[in-house]
Design an enzyme around this catalytic site. Sequence first.
Site, PDB file in Angstrom:
ATOM      1  N   ARG A  64       0.829  -1.209   0.000  1.00  0.00           N
ATOM      2  CA  ARG A  64       0.000   0.000   0.000  1.00  0.00           C
ATOM      3  C   ARG A  64       0.865   1.263   0.000  1.00  0.00           C
ATOM      4  NH1 ARG A  64      -1.891   0.418   4.452  1.00  0.00           N
ATOM      5  NH2 ARG A  64      -1.262  -1.582   5.343  1.00  0.00           N
ATOM      6  N   LYS A 205      -8.680  -2.160   0.947  1.00  0.00           N
ATOM      7  CA  LYS A 205      -8.461  -1.319   2.123  1.00  0.00           C
ATOM      8  C   LYS A 205      -9.131   0.055   1.967  1.00  0.00           C
ATOM      9  CE  LYS A 205      -6.387  -3.640   5.448  1.00  0.00           C
ATOM     10  NZ  LYS A 205      -5.764  -4.868   5.300  1.00  0.00           N
ATOM     11  N   HIS A 224     -10.150  -3.995  12.316  1.00  0.00           N
ATOM     12  CA  HIS A 224      -9.133  -4.641  11.479  1.00  0.00           C
ATOM     13  C   HIS A 224      -8.775  -5.953  12.158  1.00  0.00           C
ATOM     14  CE1 HIS A 224      -4.913  -4.639   9.512  1.00  0.00           C
ATOM     15  NE2 HIS A 224      -5.798  -5.138   8.689  1.00  0.00           N
ATOM     16  N   SER A 242      -0.509  -5.790   9.811  1.00  0.00           N
ATOM     17  CA  SER A 242      -0.146  -6.622   8.682  1.00  0.00           C
ATOM     18  C   SER A 242       0.947  -7.633   9.063  1.00  0.00           C
ATOM     19  CB  SER A 242       0.350  -5.714   7.563  1.00  0.00           C
ATOM     20  OG  SER A 242       0.554  -6.464   6.408  1.00  0.00           O
ATOM     21  N   LYS A 246      -3.359 -12.742  11.252  1.00  0.00           N
ATOM     22  CA  LYS A 246      -4.834 -12.736  11.210  1.00  0.00           C
ATOM     23  C   LYS A 246      -5.349 -13.806  10.244  1.00  0.00           C
ATOM     24  CE  LYS A 246      -5.189  -8.397   9.909  1.00  0.00           C
ATOM     25  NZ  LYS A 246      -3.735  -8.113   9.892  1.00  0.00           N
ATOM     26  N   THR A 247      -4.822 -13.770   9.016  1.00  0.00           N
ATOM     27  CA  THR A 247      -5.304 -14.697   7.990  1.00  0.00           C
ATOM     28  C   THR A 247      -4.927 -16.131   8.340  1.00  0.00           C
ATOM     29  OG1 THR A 247      -5.122 -12.962   6.330  1.00  0.00           O
ATOM     30  CG2 THR A 247      -5.230 -15.220   5.512  1.00  0.00           C
ATOM     31  N   ASP A 261      -9.925 -10.458   7.700  1.00  0.00           N
ATOM     32  CA  ASP A 261      -9.284  -9.135   7.808  1.00  0.00           C
ATOM     33  C   ASP A 261     -10.147  -7.973   8.292  1.00  0.00           C
ATOM     34  OD1 ASP A 261      -6.721  -7.778   7.308  1.00  0.00           O
ATOM     35  OD2 ASP A 261      -7.795  -6.679   5.773  1.00  0.00           O
ATOM     36  N   ARG A 325       1.249 -11.977  -2.306  1.00  0.00           N
ATOM     37  CA  ARG A 325      -0.124 -12.136  -1.816  1.00  0.00           C
ATOM     38  C   ARG A 325      -0.896 -13.158  -2.610  1.00  0.00           C
ATOM     39  NH1 ARG A 325      -2.065  -9.387   2.912  1.00  0.00           N
ATOM     40  NH2 ARG A 325      -0.413  -7.928   3.359  1.00  0.00           N
TER      41      ARG A 325
HETATM   42  N1  LIG Z   1       3.532 -18.554  14.913  1.00  0.00           N
HETATM   43  C1  LIG Z   1       3.004 -17.960  13.839  1.00  0.00           C
HETATM   44  N2  LIG Z   1       1.745 -17.482  13.886  1.00  0.00           N
HETATM   45  C2  LIG Z   1       1.207 -16.853  12.819  1.00  0.00           C
HETATM   46  N3  LIG Z   1       1.836 -16.673  11.655  1.00  0.00           N
HETATM   47  C3  LIG Z   1       3.099 -17.151  11.532  1.00  0.00           C
HETATM   48  C4  LIG Z   1       3.725 -17.793  12.623  1.00  0.00           C
HETATM   49  N4  LIG Z   1       4.959 -18.148  12.223  1.00  0.00           N
HETATM   50  C5  LIG Z   1       5.096 -17.741  10.962  1.00  0.00           C
HETATM   51  N5  LIG Z   1       3.982 -17.140  10.516  1.00  0.00           N
HETATM   52  C6  LIG Z   1       3.813 -16.542   9.167  1.00  0.00           C
HETATM   53  O1  LIG Z   1       3.538 -15.158   9.309  1.00  0.00           O
HETATM   54  C7  LIG Z   1       2.681 -14.715   8.267  1.00  0.00           C
HETATM   55  C8  LIG Z   1       1.413 -14.108   8.840  1.00  0.00           C
HETATM   56  O2  LIG Z   1       0.741 -13.505   7.775  1.00  0.00           O
HETATM   57  P1  LIG Z   1      -0.832 -13.340   7.676  1.00  0.00           P
HETATM   58  O3  LIG Z   1      -1.540 -14.437   8.393  1.00  0.00           O
HETATM   59  O4  LIG Z   1      -1.178 -13.137   6.238  1.00  0.00           O
HETATM   60  O5  LIG Z   1      -0.976 -11.975   8.489  1.00  0.00           O
HETATM   61  P2  LIG Z   1      -2.084 -10.873   8.436  1.00  0.00           P
HETATM   62  O6  LIG Z   1      -3.314 -11.509   7.872  1.00  0.00           O
HETATM   63  O7  LIG Z   1      -2.247 -10.442   9.856  1.00  0.00           O
HETATM   64  O8  LIG Z   1      -1.525  -9.777   7.566  1.00  0.00           O
HETATM   65  C9  LIG Z   1       2.372 -15.916   7.417  1.00  0.00           C
HETATM   66  O9  LIG Z   1       3.252 -15.925   6.334  1.00  0.00           O
HETATM   67  C10 LIG Z   1       2.648 -17.086   8.373  1.00  0.00           C
HETATM   68  O10 LIG Z   1       3.004 -18.268   7.713  1.00  0.00           O
HETATM   69  C1  LIG Z   2      -4.038  -6.079   2.754  1.00  0.00           C
HETATM   70  C2  LIG Z   2      -3.286  -5.685   3.722  1.00  0.00           C
HETATM   71  O1  LIG Z   2      -3.523  -6.119   5.002  1.00  0.00           O
HETATM   72  P1  LIG Z   2      -3.052  -7.363   5.879  1.00  0.00           P
HETATM   73  O2  LIG Z   2      -1.577  -7.463   5.735  1.00  0.00           O
HETATM   74  O3  LIG Z   2      -3.490  -6.969   7.236  1.00  0.00           O
HETATM   75  O4  LIG Z   2      -3.716  -8.635   5.391  1.00  0.00           O
HETATM   76  C3  LIG Z   2      -2.214  -4.708   3.472  1.00  0.00           C
HETATM   77  O5  LIG Z   2      -1.608  -4.272   4.436  1.00  0.00           O
HETATM   78  O6  LIG Z   2      -2.005  -4.325   2.301  1.00  0.00           O
HETATM   79 MN   LIG Z   3      -4.395 -10.835   6.247  1.00  0.00          MN
END
Ligand SMILES: Nc1ncnc2c1ncn2[C@@H]1O[C@H](COP(=O)(O)OP(=O)(O)O)[C@@H](O)[C@H]1O
Ligand SMILES: C=C(OP(=O)(O)O)C(=O)O
Ligand SMILES: [Mn+2]
Length: 528
Positions: A64, A205, A224, A242, A246-247, A261, A325
Amino acid sequence: MSGSITMHSTSPHDGAFMDPLAGARHVFHNLSAGELVEHALLQGGAHLSDGGALMVDTAEHTGRSVRDKFIVDEPASTSDIWWGEVNQPMAPAHFQNLRARAEDHLRGGVVYVQDVFAGADPQYRIAVRLVTDSAWHALFARNMFIRPTPQEHEGFAPHYTIIHAPGLQAVPAQDGTHGGTAIVLSLEQKSIVIVGTRYAGEIKKAVFTLMNWLLPQHGVLPMHCSANIGEGGDVAVFFGLSGTGKTTLSSDPSRRLIGDDEHGWSAHGIFNFEGGCYAKAIGLDRDREPAIWRASTCFGAILENVASQDGVIDFDDGSRTENTRSCYPIEFIDHIQPDGCGGIARHVVMLTADAFGVLPPLSRLTPQQAMYHFMTGYTAKVAGTEKGLGATPQATFSTCFGAPFLPRPPEVYGAMLRSLIEEHGVACWLVNTGWTGGPCSTGQRMSLAHTRRLLNAALGGELDAAGFEEDGYFGLLIPTEVQGVPSGILRPRQAWDDARAYARAAGELLDMFAKNDELKRKAAARDL
Ligand SMILES: Nc1ncnc2c1ncn2[C@@H]1O[C@H](COP(=O)(O)OP(=O)(O)O)[C@@H](O)[C@H]1O
Ligand SMILES: C=C(OP(=O)(O)O)C(=O)O
Ligand SMILES: [Mn+2]
């Protein structure tokens, strides 16, 4: 509040502008996923992976553009805006220029229109129309938002329109932007303009920012966070910046996924704003995260800036960006809550990826501590692009775990969360998904299996009768024992080889929190 809330006070098309499509050469309305994939391949710059995922490249913008986001300074709608670093004003005349040029740009060629909803709860739903010249961005919107039924498509009247012209560069002198990129919201004209960036996350977003503006006036807290629901109907929300998990953590085979999200919390409960997920794909591993891996690699998914060779995906390649992504409709995950709605949250989890290795993997928060951590919004990243040895972690404080998306002052959201936690006696937890045993240069990333086990213990009630002890620095309550997790991991002090090094790191992190508190106090004093 009346029974059915009108989230949009004036008619959808208030006549301020022409139909953005009038005169366009080819307009494709609501193509299917398959058709959009075909168009994306024909438009060029995209190819299919061996499993059928659409692989695209966003060129220079791989994340972003925080500094290029604006809200149009319109008197009737902007008196409650939290102006400052996050929300920069744009003059209405500048917006007029920019939007007119973006529409002209689109009229010159092929245009894709996708009609979608944001908000799973019909009471708080908005109808959004994306108008773009890029087929894969139309597919992104189709994947990410809530797809209307055929009946809902008939007579679909957009409340908000997104004019998306990624190939157009803004002109600072004419458009009042900093450079070629701009993401601009006009709350009064119910319109969003995005130019000069192909990073698809801007689209979702921007709509999130809109929901963050609209919902508090209807008594709904926008958040969020991700959300899921256990066997017994217990809902958990996971706040986090980020990359904090979360995901990843919300798609758990033992719980149904509500969303990954963006959610609202109304008097009826939690509801997703979206109909798809946008996962970080770096290092995505088939065995460690089978559900997300499967969803990300099949036909219909979009992979942004992920590398491949002869169609074979290489999720470990971060050469284009670490922020690779994957985007897929939520139905690509097996265990979901189909209507995107759950009841009142029983658990609030705050995720932080602490690259200093100081915070415990799981701790219980009092309501006061939960509010402190919510208003503070801490995480720490590995600075720069080179991960690993020698890299210094960088602390980030982003209030409400989402400052870039908050059009209103943070206190508005804070006050709402405080009363929800109090009213419903919500259990609150802090989870460090970052490092343990040392900072990111010498410690290890928290094991995903351990994080999942800790969360299941907390959400499943296993810890209701557990013993807790204070961490000694942040006043956090650490469970003394959790089945399946070595006790040496539970207490970060024990996870480090060198107790004095831990004490030093913990003290330094405390100082960073204190500095941030001080900055916030000063900013508040300035605003008085
Ligand atoms: N213990 C853990 N808990 C959560 N995520 C982890 C952990 N260890 C490594 N990761 C990695 O961290 C990243 C978390 O990203 P994501 O779930 O997409 O975050 P968000 O949705 O909050 O942006 C992923 O690539 C995941 O595989
Ligand atoms: C889509 C986004 O959010 P997040 O990493 O929380 O999934 C981002 O930061 O561009
Ligand atoms: Mn996410």
